[in-house]
Structures are given as structure tokens and as C-alpha cells.
Write an enzyme that holds these catalytic residues in place. Sequence first.
Site, PDB file in Angstrom:
ATOM      1  N   ASP A 130       0.865  -1.164   0.000  1.00 11.87           N
ATOM      2  CA  ASP A 130       0.000   0.000   0.000  1.00 11.87           C
ATOM      3  C   ASP A 130       0.910   1.225   0.000  1.00 11.87           C
ATOM      4  O   ASP A 130       2.067   1.136   0.397  1.00 11.87           O
ATOM      5  CB  ASP A 130      -0.840  -0.055   1.276  1.00 11.87           C
ATOM      6  CG  ASP A 130      -1.881   1.034   1.306  1.00 11.87           C
ATOM      7  OD1 ASP A 130      -2.376   1.367   0.230  1.00 11.87           O
ATOM      8  OD2 ASP A 130      -2.182   1.521   2.397  1.00 11.87           O
TER       9      ASP A 130
ATOM     10  N   ASP B 225      -3.364  -1.001   5.610  1.00 15.87           N
ATOM     11  CA  ASP B 225      -3.794  -0.517   6.909  1.00 15.87           C
ATOM     12  C   ASP B 225      -5.312  -0.419   7.065  1.00 15.87           C
ATOM     13  O   ASP B 225      -5.814  -0.509   8.160  1.00 15.87           O
ATOM     14  CB  ASP B 225      -3.149   0.839   7.219  1.00 15.87           C
ATOM     15  CG  ASP B 225      -3.314   1.817   6.065  1.00 15.87           C
ATOM     16  OD1 ASP B 225      -4.013   1.462   5.108  1.00 15.87           O
ATOM     17  OD2 ASP B 225      -2.746   2.908   6.119  1.00 15.87           O
TER      18      ASP B 225
END
Lengths: 337, 1036
Positions: B388, B729
Site C-alpha cells: 500500500d 492498513d
Amino acid sequence: MILIVPLLCVLHKAMEMNATSGGTEGQRDIYHQKPENKDEEGAQHSEDEQEKCKEKMGKKTLADVIQEMKTFLWNSEKRECMGRTAQSWGLILLFYLILYMFLAGMFSFCMYGLLLTLSPYTPTYRDRVSPPGVMIRPYLHGFTIAFNVSEPSTWTPYVNSMHHFLQAYDDNVQEEKNIECPAGQYFVQDGAESEEKKACQFKRSQLQNCSGIEDPTFGYSTGQPCILLKMNRIIGYRAGYGTPVSVNCAIQKGNESALKSVDFYPGNGTFDLMYYPYYGKLTHVNYTSPLVALHFTDVKKNDFVPIQCRLNGEGIVNDVTNDRFLGRITFTLSIGM
Amino acid sequence: MGKKRSDIYSVEIHGTQDLEKTDKEDEEEKYKNLKGNKKKSKKTDDLKKELDLDDHKLSKEELEEKYTTSISKGLTSARAAEILARDGPNALTPPKSTPEIIKFLKQMVGGFSILLWVGALLCWIAFGIQIAQGVASAFDNLYLGVVLALVVILTGIFAYYQEAKSTNIMASFSKMIPQQALVIRDGEKKEVPAEQLVVGDMVEIKGGDRIPADIRLIFAQGCKVDNSSLTGESEPQSRSCDFTHENPLETKNIAFYSTTCLEGTATGMVISTGDHTIIGRIASLASGVGNEKTPIAIEIEHFVHIVAGVAVSIGVLFFIIAVSMKYKVLDSIIFLIGIIVANVPEGLLATVTVSLSLTAKRMAKKNCLVKNLEAVETLGSTSIICSDKTGTLTQNRMTVAHLWFDDQIYSADTSEEQTTQSFDQSSQSWAALSKIVTLCNRAEFKPGQENVPIMKRVVVGDASETALLKFAEVILGDVMGIRKRNRKLAEIPFNSTNKFQLSIHETEDPNDKRFLLVMKGAPERILERCSTIMINGEEQPLDRERAEAFQTAYMELGGLGERVLGFCHLYLPEDEFPDTYPFDTDSMNFPTSNLCFVGLLSMIDPPRSTVPDAVSKCRSAGIKVIMVTGDHPITAKAIAKSVGIISATSETVEDIAKRLNIPVEQVNKQDARAAVINGMELKDMTTEQLDEILINHSEIVFARTSPQQKLIIVEGCQRQDAVVAVTGDGVNDSPALKKADIGIAMGIAGSDAAKNAADMILLDDNFASIVTGVEEGRLIFDNLKKTIAYTLTKNIAELCPFLIYIIASIPLPIGTITILFIDLGTDIIPSVALAYEKAESDIMNRRPRHKKKDRLVNEQLAVYSYLQIGILQSVGAFLAYFTVYAEQGWLPNTLLGLRVNWEDDYYNDIEDSYGQEWTRYQRTYLQWSGYTAFFVSITIQQVADLIIRKTRRNSLFQQGLLRNKVIWLGIFSQIAIALILCYGLGSVTALNFTPLRVQYWFVAMPYAILIWVYDEIRKLFIRQYPGSWWDKNMYY
């Protein structure tokens, strides 16, 4: 060393068994066994694709597995047996041949070295075999002496066993081979270890009623069986430390009256000192173990009578729980009328 | 206010707005399609339904009708109860969890357990038969069976305990459920537990509340929600009751279950509850994704198969041999037990677990918290990392990256701990620019943070203003003081029509009575309002040349994916604007055009300073790093370039097209190493196309991706036989985290759902920690190889006695109990000690292992351990065995074929080689001495084995004998345990140990030395002749 080739095969097979059960990964696993395939990534890739298709279609059929197994055992395309070519097998077997020959050689050498350190006359250690154990004759199998007086077939095996055992004690045999020794003292024979040792006579006739001379049935035919008791031989062991070891017998557990009288021969059931020490079978060739005959003249009939006979004397241990034959022996008499 | 981000701050050079519009809309369908190709539609069927939602398009009346409710009065309690009965409570259904007892029982039958159970069962059968026959030693078998069962149960409990520590993913989803909701029912407001909400209920929410269900807003005032856990957007999203977008995920009039209302109030109608909510679907997606077996679990299974295969094959083989050699079946069964026990490394699985947990502990110290033990190794075999962007690769905070003034671009320091800025600050233009930055800014530090480093101070204000405030504070210091001295007289905050922010200040110079008008905003809008431009402190007319220079700079900064702001000012003439001039922001009674353009500032969420290095380390370790982000392609690409995910020399297809000036379609796709894939493109791709991209491009960035697409990407990578690590996350990452071979969640920024779906948590959110993890993972793989090789070796030394016992009928050289004492006693600590071994070479410079080719236990390892060192050990141990017997009077030739008489309980006067007669117990005791000697010899040789296993290729002298102190602890413990067993417990008969004469400890010593010398030779040839026959067959 004979095990090696089967082991190698078993290992291969184990890999293969896993391979077939593991599906796709198995196929590659076989590849993996041949590092030379590293540059065949492309080919392998298409193989992967095929595998994927198969996977899609569901589990492999038994026929597939058998086919794979066959290919594994003999891959005609690559001329490989179990994933290796003849040359590869040759090399690997040659390698193991050399390795194991070397190991065998080293082992033999070490064993040879070991044997060199051993005396042929006396073992290095005698701590495990002493103090002596006890055995009885007749010994057929087990320690229950059961017979029926009226049926000779039940006791003949015992009698035969006794006769057979006592052959070596025949008076003429003993007189011919062994010397008469002074009783009551150890027959110590100093001199070179390799010298042949003399053995003292133990004549069968010393067993008197149990010698089988007058009564060839050792009392079995009358329900008064003789049992011979023998102390285990231990090289250099001086039984009793100067006092002859004696034997006594008693009912092990239960009614004391079941065993009314036992006669002991020779003497009062002692092992004479002159039969000790023993010098080992290499030099003490004609040594015959001294015996004590137990004549059970009055034992309760038609019952199992457990009898324990113990050696008594200095240095004799007869109460170790673990070893029921150390300095004692238990047997059962069952005399039917 | 809500619009300011997209309208003013974001730079839409390539029209990415269009891209973003539609991608989310169809992602579900996309997912379905891809999955459909794979014929794996069962789980994803539910997801198809996701966006048949049209409630956002309906008017209030239509809504009332659809849900048979009333906006003013709400549902009636009776109706609500009815619907509740129909739809079920408003809660996420926990996944069907396997009952604990089943999990526990599973541990009892996994691995070697089955084999050991069979062994135990055979023991009890043998015991039963023997007890019936009245054999005195029958109880030995009973005890052995009990011990085996205990071993299995204890190992099972250990494994179960390890597994139980990993937590349930649904737990965090359920934690998100709000407790109470304010609902209008029967025309009255009342508090009900959120679980009882039903479709059609009218609920009121206010700032700080969790949204209790998916809600269509009917009324909203200043309402902002935090959608970060759902979509990954980090900025608060405003919510109103207007239908703004076709896509229910994008429209402003829907608030989602489990997100938080940050400020404002709103009233809305519940349109879906529980599992039907968006979050419910992601949750079911996450829990629907099967937990893949970790690579190490596969390896261990493979290894168990090999060992079990060998055990069963040899067991059956020798059972047949024994039976055909006229052994009694009962005896053959007892042999079988021995063979099984000898073959199974009972302690190994526990050892592996301990080794893994040691590594896990070591990694936890380096901020990698490992939740699932097996994941420790997974990171080592990782070949693709899907990372990410926000928060993982970047600092997750806007920072000023570039400045443009005096017709020149300056770079600012973007590192985490900036204390100064080093660009040229002497120009007068900078002085002017800095003044605007300072004054035209509404952000403020929260008070009381004087001692906190500037970059860590908490700021009230939005991300860009915060960045500017901190930037000014670093360079000028005391921004609040400057603002005080330049009193603010009037201010126009951002709004979407103006697209600028303006304020008017007194100047701090007491002699200068002019007012200063400062303005910032979207660069093109600011430029429109300017007639002059400041160059080196001097105002110059803004001619075409200057305007072009501005344009170039603007494009360049925009092209870096940065958010660009323009700044201008104007000193209001003293005569027109005297001291008392009443500034009115509504009528704008002051000039807002013909200003003086001062400069541009661009901001970006900068990469963490450790990331580029970490990425290049991953590269050299053969790991492909793929960026998967929800952010815009341009920003994503810029960050990818700055961290090295796209290397400086690589070009995308678009770059090549641009360079060669040809249409994109004509570019040979093979030429482009890099690729930036938009979520929208991804949506239209077939599985094959995705595979092609993943194979052909080494540097890939996926932008504007949705949770489902992340999942698709991970699956695509896994189709390439790659071991995939995913970092993330948000809640939206959790399906991908779960699907990945190893999911890595951020510890600080990460949502609970992400942390729960992950196998590993980076406590410091630092991508560089992953590199540490990879290193540790590879090391533990190597070391496990060593541990297994070490452990397997002595199995042959334990097995051979049985085989020779059966074939040559010698007294049994080693008993099953004694074997257990080696496997679970002396060998445990040394095999764990190998986990502390340092790497032999630079493990970060080799490619990740191929999960289907580089096995933990390969043929070479098994063959070398079993057939070479194992046999060597057996020979050494047999020498000790023969020595003990020979020195007691039993010469080797006497022993051959002795077994039947030797084991005859009635035969109490067997003659040895010297004519001495032995009782049964005397022989047994000697046999135990033999066991002990054999045991001691194996132990001594295992010391040598332990030392040689330190390295697989290097010489011991290269590795250093003293570097791993734990090995020496292992050796010490091994010998100490052997001494205790031999001399301390020698009198306990049940253990079958006897005090051994000291010299017998040294009998196998030459073989121990031989093992070491032989292995050194092996390693020497491997090093000398890489690729040779020797290397191929002897390197494991």
C-alpha cells in the site's frame, strides 16, 4: 550394509509417494531431483499449465497416478529409472559402494582393534555375571514340573532330560577326563593363563538316589522326583569364600506341610570348594559344574507346590527382587498319582 | 468546505477525475468476472449484489414508500419488530468457527501424531496379548504406549496453544458495532441498542458517533465522516442529503456502517443492516478468503510425508521380513513399534515451533510483531510484495516538497525529522513568499507543545495548511508570533467558487502603514488575478514569457504528483486604504485582481526516508515490489519513482509512447519494464491479461484500486507461483491481507480489521522493517533445514539397531524408551540452538526460494542425513555396543543369532563366549548397558553432527566456531542430560539406563571426528566444484 540399496529405494519411493499425493507439487518435485533440468524452465512451464488444467478438471484419476508411477519407475523418454539415468544410478551406487566399503573397513578395523584388547581366557569385566544365578534340571521349558506317576508318558521327557544332562557326569567319563581333587579346598591352578586347566571329578554316582543309576526314572515313577540344582559358572569365582555354599528348599508361599522332606546329595547339599574357581571354556575344557540333587521324597500330591531353593553362603545374593534366579530358583511341582 | 480538496488542491492534469468516477462502480462486477473465469463463484456471488443499491437516487417520498416508513415519525415499534424478525439483528454474523475441541483434536492427529498413535495402539495390543500370555515384561509395552500417547498429547497441546494465540478476524469487526443508536420510532426519539436497528428506521447521528448502519441521509448539517477504514481515503468526507454521484460509494448522501461521524449532525434512514452493509460485505469477503497454508506449513507437511513414508515403508517391509523369518506376529508387531518410534522425530515439530517463536521474538524487537508463527518464514520466501502507498511507503502527512520562485524550482527537505531547510533563502522573493505562507493560513499548533519537535506537533487545520504551517515554523520559527505582529484584519476562507483563500494584515513594520493582502489557492486561479510577478524581490510585469515559465513549473510539479498552490500578495496603497478602512469580506471592498504573483509551493505525502533503501534491498533480494494504492496514478507513479519501485531508467508504455511520439497502442509492451495500471483498466482485464502484466513488467504500480481489485491482484501474483506479501492498513485492505501468503498490517495507522486479517504487524509502520523480516525469514528457513538435517540423522542410528536386531538376531542394541530420551531429551536444545546460527552468506543477495522447487527437506538432505551421516553414526554406535558386550564376555560372533535364547525368560544359564552362565536379568541389565552405550555414542556423535550442521556450504572455520554461543550451550546441555540419565537415573530400572564405564563414552569418538572431517570434505568439494555432480548430490 545389505540394507543400503533397499533403503535408498525406499527413500526414493517415499519421495515419490509424497509426490503423487501432493498433486502439482509432486510433478515438480521429480523435476527437482534432477538439477540438470534447471535450464528447461520453459518446458517445465508448459507442464505446469497442463497441471493447472488437470487441477481444474478435478482430482487426478487413479490411472493418472499409476501412469505417473510408471513414468517414475521407468521414464522411457529420458531413459530414467526412478528419476535417474543409468549413468546417474551407476555413479551414485558406486559412490555409496565406496563410502560403505570404507565404513565397513573402518568398522572391521575398529572391531579388530577391540578384539585385540580382549583376553581369550577371561572377559575384561565380570561384574554383570556375578554373583551367580541358579538353574535346575530337568529343564524342558518353564519351571513347572508336572507329571502323573501313573502315566509314564508325562514324566519320560523329564527323565530323558536328566539322563541326557548327566551323560557328561558318567563315572567313567569323569574318571577318564578329570582328576580327583582334594575336597574342601579351592582347586587353584596357577601358571600361564593359556595353559590347559585340570577339572575335578564330579561323578554321577555322587548323586546317589538321584544319580539315575539304581532308579533310572530318578524317582519320577514313584512320585519322588529328583531335581538337579546347578550354580551358574563364573570365571574366577570362588563360591562361598572358603565355606562351601549350601542349598535349602522351602515352600515359597502357602502351606508349609506340602513339602515334608527333601534329601540333598551329595553331602548335605553343598557345592564343594574344589570345583572352584572356573577358568573359562577355552582352557578349562572338561569342567563340569558341580550339582546338588534335590530329592523330593514327600511332596503333597495332586497339587501345585511352589518350591523355592536358595543358595546360602558368603557372597551369595538371593534376595534381589528384580532377578528371581540370582542365588535362588522357584519352581512348581505338581505330581499326580 | 467539503469540496475544497478536490477543487482546489488536487491536480488533475491528465483528467484522472474521469477515471475515478466509474471505477468503484463496477469493481464488484469486475471481481465477479475474474472470479467467474476461475469457476470459483460461490463466495463471491453475494458480492455481486453489492451495488444494486439505488436508495441514494430516490427522493424522500420514494424512500418513505419503499421502506414503508415515515421520515418524521419513523417506524412503528410493531413494524420494527416485524422487520427485525425478518432481517435479523443489525450485527455482523461471525464466521462459522470450528469448535475448540475440534481444533484441539485436529492437533492430536496432525503431523506425526497418527503414526505415534498407531505406535501407541500397537503397544497396547501387544500389552494385551502379552498379559494374556503371562509375559513378565508385558508392562513395558503398556508404559511405552502411555509415553507415546503422552508425547502426542503434549505436542498437540503445545501446537494448539500456539494456534489459539492467533486471533479471530471477526472479533474486530464486531468491536466496531456501535452500542446505542438514537432512533425515531412511533414519532418519538429513543435510544435503542444498535443491534435492533432495522431497515426503514430513522436515526440521528452527531459528531463522535459511530454510524450504526448504512444510512441514506435525509438531513445533514456540517456533517463529516471518516471513511478511511472503508475506502482508504484519509481525509474527512463531507456528507449532505444531496444525491451527488451515481455510485453509492461516492455519493454524499449515504453514510456507511462502522465509519465515524467526525462533526456535525445528520438524520437518515437505515437502508441496510448487518451483513448487508458495505462493511458487512467486506467482512464476509475477508472471512470468505480461505486462510492459505503458509509455505512453511506446506514444507513441514512435505517433510512429514517423507518421514512417514520412510517409516511406513520400512516398518511394513520389516514386518513382512520378520513374519517370513518365522518371527511370531506379536514380536513382529513389537518390531514395528520400534521402527515407528525410531523413525519419527518426536521432538522435531515442537523444535520447529520453538525456533519460529524465537525468530518471532527477535523480529518483535525490530518492530515486526508476528501473529501467526509460521508467517515468520513466509516473509523469507516472499517473492512479491504488494505494498500500500499511504502510510507504508509514505509518511502519511503532507509536506512541502518543492518551491518555485524567482523562476526557479527549489527542493525542500521532506525527511521525517527536518529541522532546517537548506534551499537558498536569501532572495527577497522568498521573504515575500514566506510571509504569505505564514499569514494566509488558518492552521494553528495546539497550545503547550513548545518542547515537541515541530514535525511532531499536533495541528488544528487541514493537511495542506498543516504542511505549510510546519514548513514556515521550521524556517522562520515562531509563526504564531509573526501572525500576532501582523494582525489579521479580514479573511476570506476557502470556498468552492473562489478557490482561493485571502486575508488582509497590518504589517509588522511600524513605518509601513500599508496593509498587506495575501492570497493562496489553485495556481491557475491565482495567476489569473495577477498582473505582475516578483522576481528577485522586484515586481515585474507578468508577460507571456513569465506566464509560460509559470506554466512549465506548474506542470513539472504537478507531474511529480504533488499538490501545487499559488501564492500572491498586494500591498494596498496607504492613501486608498487608511488605518481605519473598514474591510468587508462580503462586498469585497478591496482589490482581488492585479496582484503580484510571488511563487508556487507544492506538497506531497513524501516517502519515508528509509523506504528507497528498503526497496532496493528487496530488489537485490529478488523480491518484486508492487505498489497497490487507492491514490491517483500520477501521485502513485511519482512516489513509486521516488522510492525506486519504478527505477529511474524504466519507462512505462505511456512514457515510451510519449518519447517516441506514437500512439500507446503501437508501443511494444515488452519494451516497457514499468507499468502503471489504473483500477479502471484493471476492471476490464481478463485473468490472462493481468497475468501477462504481472509476468512482463518487473515494476508495477496499481492505482485507484478497490478492495476487491487488491484481492484480484494478490490472486494474480499467486497464480505465478509467487509467495505474496501484502501490506495495508485499512478495512479495505483486509481481504487482500487475508488472501496474501503473508499479510502485513501497520501497527500505528492500521485499523483493527487490517491488524486482525494480517499475519504480521509492523509496529513502527516502517516498510524497512519488512526487509528485516525477509532476512530473518530466510535465515530461519536455512536454519530449519539445518535443524531437520540434524534431527533426521540420528533417526537412522536409532532405526538400524532394530533392523539389525531383526535380521541378525542380536540382543536389542537400543530400546524405544531410550530413543525417546534422545528425541525428546538430549537433542531438543541443540536443535533449537541451530536457530541461532548466523547466515552463511549474504542471504539478501539471492533470489527468494521457489516454493515448489526449493524444498525445506529435499532429497539431498534426506539422503545425506539418512544414508551417509546416519549410517556413519550407526556404525559408531554399534562399535560401542559391541565393545560393551565383548568386554563383558559376549563376543560379536556369539551375539549373532542369539536373540531368541537371550530373550527367553526361562533360560537362566546361557553361556557366553567364555563359558560363564547368565541369568535373564543379568542379561537384561547388560542389554541396558548396551542401550546406554548406544545412547551415549549417538549423543557424542550428535555433538559432531550439531557442529557440522552449523554450515551447509562454508567450512566451519569460515563460519567461526564461537559465534553462535547457543550451540555450545546445546552441546553442554546434551552432554549434561546424557550424564544425568546415565549416572543420575541409572538406578531407575524403568528408564533402562545403567551407569556406564567412563571409557565407553569415548568409543564412538573417532566416528564423531570422522563425521566432522567427512563433512568438511563434502563442503570443500561443494565450494571447489560448484555445479558438479558432487554439488548436485551432496548439497542440501
